[in-house]
Design an enzyme around this catalytic site. Sequence first.
Site, mmCIF file in Angstrom:
data_model
loop_
_atom_site.group_PDB
_atom_site.id
_atom_site.type_symbol
_atom_site.label_atom_id
_atom_site.label_comp_id
_atom_site.label_asym_id
_atom_site.label_seq_id
_atom_site.Cartn_x
_atom_site.Cartn_y
_atom_site.Cartn_z
ATOM 1 N N LYS A 17 -20.939 -23.031 -13.612
ATOM 2 C CA LYS A 17 -22.180 -22.295 -14.529
ATOM 3 C C LYS A 17 -23.223 -22.162 -13.432
ATOM 4 O O LYS A 17 -23.689 -23.544 -13.155
ATOM 5 C CB LYS A 17 -22.064 -22.959 -15.750
ATOM 6 N N GLN B 185 -28.230 -27.530 -10.001
ATOM 7 C CA GLN B 185 -27.633 -26.843 -11.354
ATOM 8 C C GLN B 185 -26.830 -27.969 -11.980
ATOM 9 O O GLN B 185 -26.615 -28.285 -13.006
ATOM 10 C CB GLN B 185 -26.820 -25.588 -10.790
ATOM 11 N N LYS C 126 -29.052 -30.216 -13.948
ATOM 12 C CA LYS C 126 -29.520 -29.621 -15.149
ATOM 13 C C LYS C 126 -28.517 -29.358 -16.114
ATOM 14 O O LYS C 126 -28.778 -29.723 -17.409
ATOM 15 C CB LYS C 126 -30.023 -28.149 -14.545
ATOM 16 N N LYS D 54 -23.737 -21.876 -8.246
ATOM 17 C CA LYS D 54 -24.938 -20.699 -8.025
ATOM 18 C C LYS D 54 -24.413 -19.843 -6.810
ATOM 19 O O LYS D 54 -23.509 -20.219 -6.273
ATOM 20 C CB LYS D 54 -26.203 -21.571 -7.386
ATOM 21 N N GLY E 168 -27.811 -14.407 -14.616
ATOM 22 C CA GLY E 168 -28.785 -13.921 -13.537
ATOM 23 C C GLY E 168 -29.638 -15.205 -13.283
ATOM 24 O O GLY E 168 -29.602 -16.209 -13.439
ATOM 25 N N ASP E 169 -30.786 -14.539 -12.311
ATOM 26 C CA ASP E 169 -31.487 -15.398 -11.561
ATOM 27 C C ASP E 169 -32.391 -14.374 -10.794
ATOM 28 O O ASP E 169 -32.486 -13.256 -11.106
ATOM 29 C CB ASP E 169 -30.901 -16.401 -10.283
ATOM 30 N N THR F 148 -35.244 -19.294 -20.799
ATOM 31 C CA THR F 148 -35.826 -20.362 -19.872
ATOM 32 C C THR F 148 -37.555 -20.417 -20.110
ATOM 33 O O THR F 148 -37.790 -21.581 -19.952
ATOM 34 C CB THR F 148 -35.618 -19.778 -18.420
ATOM 35 N N ASN G 163 -38.687 -12.870 -15.400
ATOM 36 C CA ASN G 163 -38.152 -13.247 -16.636
ATOM 37 C C ASN G 163 -38.742 -14.560 -16.983
ATOM 38 O O ASN G 163 -39.274 -14.585 -18.373
ATOM 39 C CB ASN G 163 -36.452 -13.086 -16.448
ATOM 40 N N SER H 123 -27.313 -20.075 -22.154
ATOM 41 C CA SER H 123 -26.111 -19.301 -21.568
ATOM 42 C C SER H 123 -24.970 -20.076 -22.028
ATOM 43 O O SER H 123 -23.822 -19.475 -22.502
ATOM 44 C CB SER H 123 -26.004 -19.580 -20.046
HETATM 45 P P1 NDP Z 1 -37.356 -12.794 -11.484
HETATM 46 O O1 NDP Z 1 -36.748 -11.870 -10.532
HETATM 47 O O2 NDP Z 1 -37.171 -12.202 -12.808
HETATM 48 O O3 NDP Z 1 -38.863 -12.804 -11.200
HETATM 49 C C1 NDP Z 1 -39.340 -13.660 -10.042
HETATM 50 C C2 NDP Z 1 -40.763 -13.718 -9.954
HETATM 51 O O4 NDP Z 1 -41.240 -14.598 -8.916
HETATM 52 C C3 NDP Z 1 -41.174 -12.184 -9.491
HETATM 53 O O5 NDP Z 1 -42.534 -12.090 -10.175
HETATM 54 C C4 NDP Z 1 -41.312 -12.413 -8.043
HETATM 55 O O6 NDP Z 1 -42.185 -11.444 -7.526
HETATM 56 C C5 NDP Z 1 -41.958 -13.799 -7.849
HETATM 57 N N1 NDP Z 1 -41.775 -14.107 -6.709
HETATM 58 C C6 NDP Z 1 -40.410 -14.109 -6.069
HETATM 59 N N2 NDP Z 1 -40.726 -14.549 -4.674
HETATM 60 C C7 NDP Z 1 -41.977 -15.144 -4.627
HETATM 61 C C8 NDP Z 1 -42.716 -15.807 -3.609
HETATM 62 N N3 NDP Z 1 -42.154 -16.055 -2.248
HETATM 63 N N4 NDP Z 1 -43.983 -15.971 -3.910
HETATM 64 C C9 NDP Z 1 -44.437 -15.667 -4.927
HETATM 65 N N5 NDP Z 1 -43.949 -15.005 -6.054
HETATM 66 C C10 NDP Z 1 -42.481 -14.791 -5.824
HETATM 67 O O7 NDP Z 1 -36.775 -14.360 -11.457
HETATM 68 P P2 NDP Z 1 -36.787 -15.344 -12.526
HETATM 69 O O8 NDP Z 1 -38.077 -15.249 -13.367
HETATM 70 O O9 NDP Z 1 -35.407 -15.063 -13.192
HETATM 71 O O10 NDP Z 1 -36.660 -16.568 -11.509
HETATM 72 C C11 NDP Z 1 -37.898 -17.255 -11.456
HETATM 73 C C12 NDP Z 1 -37.650 -18.750 -11.027
HETATM 74 O O11 NDP Z 1 -36.942 -19.174 -12.328
HETATM 75 C C13 NDP Z 1 -36.447 -18.944 -9.745
HETATM 76 O O12 NDP Z 1 -36.772 -20.040 -9.022
HETATM 77 C C14 NDP Z 1 -34.980 -19.197 -10.600
HETATM 78 O O13 NDP Z 1 -34.243 -19.939 -9.928
HETATM 79 C C15 NDP Z 1 -35.735 -19.797 -11.735
HETATM 80 N N6 NDP Z 1 -34.887 -20.174 -12.948
HETATM 81 C C16 NDP Z 1 -34.574 -18.812 -13.602
HETATM 82 C C17 NDP Z 1 -33.625 -18.912 -14.747
HETATM 83 C C18 NDP Z 1 -33.499 -17.663 -15.504
HETATM 84 O O14 NDP Z 1 -32.859 -17.780 -16.547
HETATM 85 N N7 NDP Z 1 -33.815 -16.646 -15.094
HETATM 86 C C19 NDP Z 1 -33.253 -20.050 -15.088
HETATM 87 C C20 NDP Z 1 -33.705 -21.152 -14.395
HETATM 88 C C21 NDP Z 1 -34.409 -21.242 -13.201
HETATM 89 P P3 NDP Z 1 -41.702 -10.185 -6.650
HETATM 90 O O15 NDP Z 1 -41.385 -9.146 -7.727
HETATM 91 O O16 NDP Z 1 -42.794 -9.720 -5.897
HETATM 92 O O17 NDP Z 1 -40.690 -10.615 -5.773
#
Ligand code: NDP
Length: 444
Positions: A89, A110, A113, A125, A164-165, A208, A239, A376
């Site tokens: 997962k 993961q 976690k 992943k 998703g991620d 999250t 997200n 999830s």
């Molecule tokens: P999204 O794609 O929804 O959002 C990512 C955000 O981070 C966007 O605002 C993006 O900006 C920004 N971002 C990406 N790369 C960079 C960078 N190099 N510098 C600054 N900002 C950046 O992703 P999520 O919110 O789903 O995921 C965010 C983090 O949380 C990741 O590390 C992910 O692995 C982790 N995570 C997510 C989960 C989930 O349920 N979604 C679960 C557990 C962990 P831009 O639009 O400019 O790219």
Amino acid sequence: MSYVSEVLSRVRMRNPAEPEFIQAVEEVLQTLEPVLEKFPEYEEARLLERLVEPERQILFRVAWEDDQGEVHVNRGFRVQFSSAIGPYKGGLRFHRSVNLGIVKFLAFEQIFKNSLTGLPIGGAKGGSDFDPRGKSDRDVMRFCQSFMTELYRHIGPVMDVPAGDIGVGSREIGYLFGQYKRIRSVHEGALTGKGIHYGGSLVRKEATGYGLVYFMSEALNSRGKSFKDATVTVSGSGNVAIYATEKAQELGAKVIAMSDSDGFIYDESGIELETVKRIKEIERGRIKEYVKYHPSSCYTEGSRGIWTLRADIALPCATENELDRESAETLVSNGCYAVGEGANMPCTPEAIQVFRDNGVLVGPAKAANAGGVACSALEMSQNSIRTFWSFEDVDAKLRSIMASIYQNASKAAREYGYGDNLVAGANIAGFLKVARAMMAQGIV
Ligand code: NDP
């Protein structure tokens, strides 16, 4: 040389092109010394050597045609790291920076976690170096269909359940699910994060971010603090960032800044989240557009600048290694007393050290952001018993899972001589369950 050092030098030698993976393995293994002393049988069974080697790595070509008829070729990845405690997962990431090392680091994290959630799910992943930014819905659909045309053979509700991620939200999950169903002719829970009207779970979208704030609330309460009236900065505007902001605001915090990879916005009177949701979730725009709607706020180029703002609590929710030593030092000198990792591995090891040296509470990612995968797993349960739980039910389950993750990490830290170090506690609590399962299942 200790068993841990021996395994670490082997990992460095065998994976020289994967710095993020090496960083994640170092971060976990270095905290396991006292556990391995207590259980010498783990070394005899070469448990760590097995744990750092993925059970399976799948790499594939994803060819697709865009709206203009131009052909593109991307790389697809799925790393099925450990099935010791349940089916694989873990999310899928679509971002131009995705490579095997990044996917391996995320899959390795993961494992622990998922174990911490207390639910029966293994670690995996996947993703692609496809960049959905600026692509039309049809481009994204054709890419997702091509991606799933290979991935479908490797996944399924009792085998591997992606979610998703970064870059993979409800739109992408919808297209991926549609293609899976078309090829397999079955409507089953092979993906999570699905839409509510076709097998998704309430709260999954928020899980999250909400979970991060639930976890941090528990940790803050243990120190006589809370989100109420605290000033908070949240990096990212995806997200995790959006729903962490929503819950923090609900608990009385003032969130003053959010960002994307181009820059950050600062709103002294508190971020108006509805505007951010409209820009990011509906218009798929850039965070700088916020200033158009709130002229008293300001936008600054460069995402790292967000850590120079004065805040009580920092929630890095964007990406790995986004908060380095210099940023950590600035946060500390500005009075920040708690950091909750919403993203995976957002703080560099040097930043974590600065926080520890200065008594800053750190909620480590593998514990603090486990709410998404926990929810999830609740979606998987609902799919397999063909039911649908209310928002309140799922939210209550999420809250209780996050509280018990905090309790378990905190207890493990104390038990193994790490005091209030939740980073070590989360590693140990997550590891122990996986290690016991591996020992019980023999040398595989
Ligand atoms: P999204 O794609 O929804 O959002 C990512 C955000 O981070 C966007 O605002 C993006 O900006 C920004 N971002 C990406 N790369 C960079 C960078 N190099 N510098 C600054 N900002 C950046 O992703 P999520 O919110 O789903 O995921 C965010 C983090 O949380 C990741 O590390 C992910 O692995 C982790 N995570 C997510 C989960 C989930 O349920 N979604 C679960 C557990 C962990 P831009 O639009 O400019 O790219």
